[in-house]
Design an enzyme around this catalytic site. Structure first.
Site, PDB file in Angstrom:
ATOM      1  N   LYS A 256       0.864  -1.192   0.000  1.00 27.33           N
ATOM      2  CA  LYS A 256       0.000   0.000   0.000  1.00 27.33           C
ATOM      3  C   LYS A 256       0.895   1.234   0.000  1.00 27.33           C
ATOM      4  O   LYS A 256       1.804   1.349   0.835  1.00 27.33           O
ATOM      5  CB  LYS A 256      -0.910  -0.016   1.242  1.00 27.33           C
ATOM      6  CG  LYS A 256      -1.730   1.270   1.422  1.00 27.33           C
ATOM      7  CD  LYS A 256      -2.748   1.160   2.561  1.00 27.33           C
ATOM      8  CE  LYS A 256      -3.377   2.514   2.890  1.00 27.33           C
ATOM      9  NZ  LYS A 256      -4.331   2.464   4.004  1.00 27.33           N
ATOM     10  N   ASP A 261      -2.851   9.996   3.879  1.00 30.60           N
ATOM     11  CA  ASP A 261      -4.248   9.581   3.952  1.00 30.60           C
ATOM     12  C   ASP A 261      -5.003  10.548   4.856  1.00 30.60           C
ATOM     13  O   ASP A 261      -4.960  10.437   6.082  1.00 30.60           O
ATOM     14  CB  ASP A 261      -4.326   8.140   4.505  1.00 30.60           C
ATOM     15  CG  ASP A 261      -5.768   7.680   4.706  1.00 30.60           C
ATOM     16  OD1 ASP A 261      -6.690   8.340   4.188  1.00 30.60           O
ATOM     17  OD2 ASP A 261      -5.959   6.640   5.382  1.00 30.60           O
ATOM     18  N   LYS A 268     -10.345  12.379   8.459  1.00 33.37           N
ATOM     19  CA  LYS A 268      -9.886  11.869   9.746  1.00 33.37           C
ATOM     20  C   LYS A 268      -9.982  12.996  10.775  1.00 33.37           C
ATOM     21  O   LYS A 268      -9.297  14.001  10.668  1.00 33.37           O
ATOM     22  CB  LYS A 268      -8.433  11.381   9.628  1.00 33.37           C
ATOM     23  CG  LYS A 268      -8.310  10.094   8.826  1.00 33.37           C
ATOM     24  CD  LYS A 268      -6.944   9.468   8.983  1.00 33.37           C
ATOM     25  CE  LYS A 268      -6.843   8.175   8.191  1.00 33.37           C
ATOM     26  NZ  LYS A 268      -7.658   7.081   8.769  1.00 33.37           N
ATOM     27  N   ASP A 280       1.267   5.979   5.871  1.00 32.74           N
ATOM     28  CA  ASP A 280       0.328   5.099   5.182  1.00 32.74           C
ATOM     29  C   ASP A 280       0.906   4.496   3.897  1.00 32.74           C
ATOM     30  O   ASP A 280       0.222   3.786   3.171  1.00 32.74           O
ATOM     31  CB  ASP A 280      -0.978   5.856   4.895  1.00 32.74           C
ATOM     32  CG  ASP A 280      -2.204   4.973   4.993  1.00 32.74           C
ATOM     33  OD1 ASP A 280      -2.091   3.872   5.575  1.00 32.74           O
ATOM     34  OD2 ASP A 280      -3.267   5.370   4.483  1.00 32.74           O
ATOM     35  N   ASP A 340     -12.440   6.776   3.594  1.00 34.64           N
ATOM     36  CA  ASP A 340     -11.232   6.520   4.397  1.00 34.64           C
ATOM     37  C   ASP A 340     -10.771   5.065   4.288  1.00 34.64           C
ATOM     38  O   ASP A 340      -9.685   4.725   4.731  1.00 34.64           O
ATOM     39  CB  ASP A 340     -11.490   6.904   5.863  1.00 34.64           C
ATOM     40  CG  ASP A 340     -10.203   7.090   6.654  1.00 34.64           C
ATOM     41  OD1 ASP A 340      -9.121   7.101   6.020  1.00 34.64           O
ATOM     42  OD2 ASP A 340     -10.275   7.231   7.883  1.00 34.64           O
ATOM     43  N   GLU A 342      -9.543   3.651   1.840  1.00 32.97           N
ATOM     44  CA  GLU A 342      -8.997   3.873   0.498  1.00 32.97           C
ATOM     45  C   GLU A 342      -7.911   2.868   0.120  1.00 32.97           C
ATOM     46  O   GLU A 342      -7.722   2.555  -1.040  1.00 32.97           O
ATOM     47  CB  GLU A 342      -8.435   5.304   0.402  1.00 32.97           C
ATOM     48  CG  GLU A 342      -7.025   5.531   0.961  1.00 32.97           C
ATOM     49  CD  GLU A 342      -6.853   5.193   2.443  1.00 32.97           C
ATOM     50  OE1 GLU A 342      -7.857   5.258   3.178  1.00 32.97           O
ATOM     51  OE2 GLU A 342      -5.732   4.846   2.843  1.00 32.97           O
ATOM     52  N   ARG A 344      -7.640  -0.325   0.524  1.00 34.42           N
ATOM     53  CA  ARG A 344      -8.128  -1.548  -0.129  1.00 34.42           C
ATOM     54  C   ARG A 344      -8.546  -1.286  -1.565  1.00 34.42           C
ATOM     55  O   ARG A 344      -8.515  -2.182  -2.405  1.00 34.42           O
ATOM     56  CB  ARG A 344      -9.270  -2.148   0.701  1.00 34.42           C
ATOM     57  CG  ARG A 344     -10.461  -1.250   0.846  1.00 34.42           C
ATOM     58  CD  ARG A 344     -11.399  -1.697   1.962  1.00 34.42           C
ATOM     59  NE  ARG A 344     -10.908  -1.342   3.295  1.00 34.42           N
ATOM     60  CZ  ARG A 344     -11.530  -1.652   4.425  1.00 34.42           C
ATOM     61  NH1 ARG A 344     -12.665  -2.324   4.387  1.00 34.42           N
ATOM     62  NH2 ARG A 344     -11.028  -1.291   5.589  1.00 34.42           N
TER      63      ARG A 344
HETATM   64  N1  BES Z   1      -4.571   4.160   6.865  1.00 33.29           N
HETATM   65  C1  BES Z   1      -5.744   3.812   7.569  1.00 33.29           C
HETATM   66  C2  BES Z   1      -5.511   2.722   8.603  1.00 33.29           C
HETATM   67  C3  BES Z   1      -4.795   3.121   9.857  1.00 33.29           C
HETATM   68  C4  BES Z   1      -5.470   3.730  10.886  1.00 33.29           C
HETATM   69  C5  BES Z   1      -3.463   2.806  10.020  1.00 33.29           C
HETATM   70  C6  BES Z   1      -4.810   4.059  12.062  1.00 33.29           C
HETATM   71  C7  BES Z   1      -2.816   3.119  11.190  1.00 33.29           C
HETATM   72  C8  BES Z   1      -3.484   3.745  12.222  1.00 33.29           C
HETATM   73  C9  BES Z   1      -6.823   3.327   6.614  1.00 33.29           C
HETATM   74  O1  BES Z   1      -6.813   3.895   5.368  1.00 33.29           O
HETATM   75  C10 BES Z   1      -8.115   3.674   7.242  1.00 33.29           C
HETATM   76  O2  BES Z   1      -8.374   4.828   7.374  1.00 33.29           O
HETATM   77  N2  BES Z   1      -8.883   2.660   7.616  1.00 33.29           N
HETATM   78  C11 BES Z   1     -10.109   2.876   8.281  1.00 33.29           C
HETATM   79  C12 BES Z   1     -11.096   1.887   7.741  1.00 33.29           C
HETATM   80  C13 BES Z   1     -12.512   2.158   8.170  1.00 33.29           C
HETATM   81  C14 BES Z   1     -13.016   3.406   7.490  1.00 33.29           C
HETATM   82  C15 BES Z   1     -13.355   0.978   7.789  1.00 33.29           C
HETATM   83  C16 BES Z   1      -9.902   2.682   9.786  1.00 33.29           C
HETATM   84  O3  BES Z   1      -9.168   1.765  10.159  1.00 33.29           O
HETATM   85  O4  BES Z   1     -10.426   3.458  10.548  1.00 33.29           O
HETATM   86 ZN    ZN Z   2      -5.027   4.526   4.688  1.00 34.94          ZN
HETATM   87 MG    MG Z   3      -7.924   5.668   5.266  1.00 37.45          MG
END
Ligand code: BES
Ligand code: ZN
Ligand code: MG
Length: 491
Positions: A256, A261, A268, A280, A340, A342, A344
């Site tokens: 990734k 992000d 966020k 990220d 968010d 994104e 995947r």
């Molecule tokens: N990059 C984040 C995941 C992340 C969050 C990594 C905190 C490290 C610390 C990812 O893109 C994301 O935002 N995932 C969301 C998914 C949700 C919207 C289903 C998450 O984990 O909150």
């Molecule tokens: Zn992310």
């Molecule tokens: Mg995200």
């Protein structure tokens, strides 16, 4: 900083800082080899200071007899409780005491407790990596005084071969740390692509960077939807290592590569750590760091593909809306119910592209979900695979590297959480089990017959505090596991 091996032992070694490991027990006997190099009543001194060789204990002596200027005794604890991790911690602790000295650092440990290859590898990696410091962003970086060389003293000559892997692996981890640590205004998708091109040049790898137009032509609608909200163009990176001679296995790594992000319109907010989201692209840092290491080690008979669909997740007038429906390059339609989620989306098209290469196995690495951090904390990555052999290989590779890795379930029944009213699938399910539905989403884009594993590194990509071996900040987690996995393939 290179690591070397001095098989002839302490008597013929010359250097400026000596780290000497001591087990709890008979100190006098263990310290015997030091008589030649250290003059003076060492034992009496140790007794006075209550040093008994407990794990985590260390004591420094400034010596007047050149060339050794400093002796650091580090405790290893009771022999029956000692693990390879104890060697790593002792080496890292000893190495910290060498800061301020830019000569040669020598390390003596009771090597024969473990097999000498594993011991040499563990200690070499721990020592070199614990001395890493990132000073790139200081206007006046203070001069870093750290040892120029590390000597592992008293290991058998035969352990030398392992150092041919260790030094490239460490260079790969250091690169990954620099990539992850770089702020998003200095590491953009273009910079990531430039790094890949640079490594291809240095290590004689093939490299292709697909521009936005080429990704459009390939109908990578999921990946491009994420990139739309940024002023910066996406860069799809593909590096290839081809061995000399016959190829018996073809492996692919996918990382990734979100250089930032923001969350997109699902911005966020609150405690979601938006200021840390430069990390990220941690998965892509592992992939590019591993490419650097593999390009140097050059394992035989194995071809390796390194793939990153890089972009930023930002907000502007053309950014993806929550609710948009897009189509990935395998034809599947996706309702983006959360912008968010994104990573995947970018991985979906990267995985479709990778499967078209028909590799023998695919491993993807991603800072994919906060849910995985909640489940396993910041020292352990989660991984998902249907393939038990691949699971075993990855678990062994991680154990060997001293990196935490835990297999998680691909719970097929949770797929109902990704059901969309309009499209084939939506990109997020319920909060509970969020790292599992993320893995299930990715699985929709992988050809079933290809062994595939997904590693969620959202926790260990970053360390709030130092733990001795890792300085605080970017850890470079994953490079050691992945390079071990590649180099230990049976062909
Ligand atoms: N990059 C984040 C995941 C992340 C969050 C990594 C905190 C490290 C610390 C990812 O893109 C994301 O935002 N995932 C969301 C998914 C949700 C919207 C289903 C998450 O984990 O909150
Ligand atoms: Zn992310
Ligand atoms: Mg995200």
């Amino acid at each position: 900083m290179q690591v070397s091996l001095i098989a002839s032992g302490l008597n013929s070694w010359s250097g400026s800082v000596l780290v000497f490991g001591v087990l709890e027990g008979n100190l006098e006997e263990q310290l015997h080899p030091l008589e030649e190099v250290v003059k003076g009543p060492l034992i009496k001194n140790l007794n006075q200071q209550n040093f008994i060789g407990k794990a985590g204990e260390s004591i420094n002596f400034q010596l007047l007899e050149p060339p050794i200027q400093k002796l650091v005794l580090v405790g290893l604890g009771k022999p029956e409780k000692l693990l390879l991790e104890g060697f790593r911690n002792a080496a890292a602790l000893g190495a910290q005491s060498s800061i301020g000295n830019d000569g040669t650092l020598g390390i003596v440990l009771p090597w024969n407790i473990f097999d000498c290859m594993s011991a040499a590898k563990a200690v070499a990696e721990a020592t070199r990596l614990s001395l890493f410091k990132d000073t790139r962003f200081l206007s006046k970086p203070e001069e870093l005084k750290i040892p120029k060389r590390i000597d592992l003293i008293g290991l058998p000559e035969s352990a030398k071969t392992i150092l041919q892997e260790v030094n490239p692996i460490c260079a790969g981890v250091e690169l990954a740390r620099e990539l992850v640590g770089a702020p998003p205004n200095s590491l953009t998708p273009q910079d990531l692509a430039n790094t890949a091109i640079q490594i291809a040049k240095e290590k004689n790898l093939e490299v292709t960077v697909l521009e936005k137009g080429e990704c459009e032509a390939r109908k990578m609608g999921a990946y491009l939807a994420v990139a739309k909200g940024s002023d910066l163009d996406p860069k799809f990176i593909h590096l290839i290592y081809r061995p000399k001679g016959t190829v018996k296995k073809r492996l692919a790594l996918v990382g990734k590569g979100l250089t930032f992000d923001s969350g997109g319109y699902n911005l966020k907010v609150g405690s979601s750590q938006i200021d840390l989201m430069k990390f990220d692209m941690g998965g892509s840092a592992v992939v590019i760091g591993a490419a650097k290491a593999i390009g140097e080690i050059r394992p035989e008979e194995i071809e390796v593909h390194f793939i990153v669909a890089s972009c930023e997740n930002m907000i502007n007038g053309s950014a993806v809306h929550p609710g948009d429906i897009v189509q990935a390059s395998n034809g599947k339609t996706i309702e983006i119910n959360n912008t968010d989620a994104e990573g995947r989306l970018t991985l979906a098209d990267a995985l479709v592209y990778t499967c078209e290469l028909k590799p023998d196995a695919i491993v993807d690495l991603a800072t994919l979900t906060g849910a995985c951090v909640i489940a396993l904390g910041d020292e352990i990555a989660g991984f998902w695979t249907d393939n038990n052999q691949l699971a075993e290989e990855l678990q062994n590779a991680a154990n060997n590297a001293g990196e935490g890795l835990w297999r998680m379930p691909i719970q097929e029944t949770y797929k109902k959480g990704l059901k969309s009213m309009l499209a084939d699938i939506k990109n997020t399910g319920p909060r509970a089990g969020g790292s599992i539905t993320a893995a299930l989403f990715l699985k929709e884009f992988v050809t079933e017959s290809i062994p595939w594993a997904h590693i969620d590194i959202a926790g260990p990509v970053w360390a709030e505090k130092t733990n001795g071996l890792n300085p605080a900040g970017a850890t470079g987690y994953g490079v050691r596991t992945i390079v071990n996995w590649i180099c230990n393939q049976k062909t």
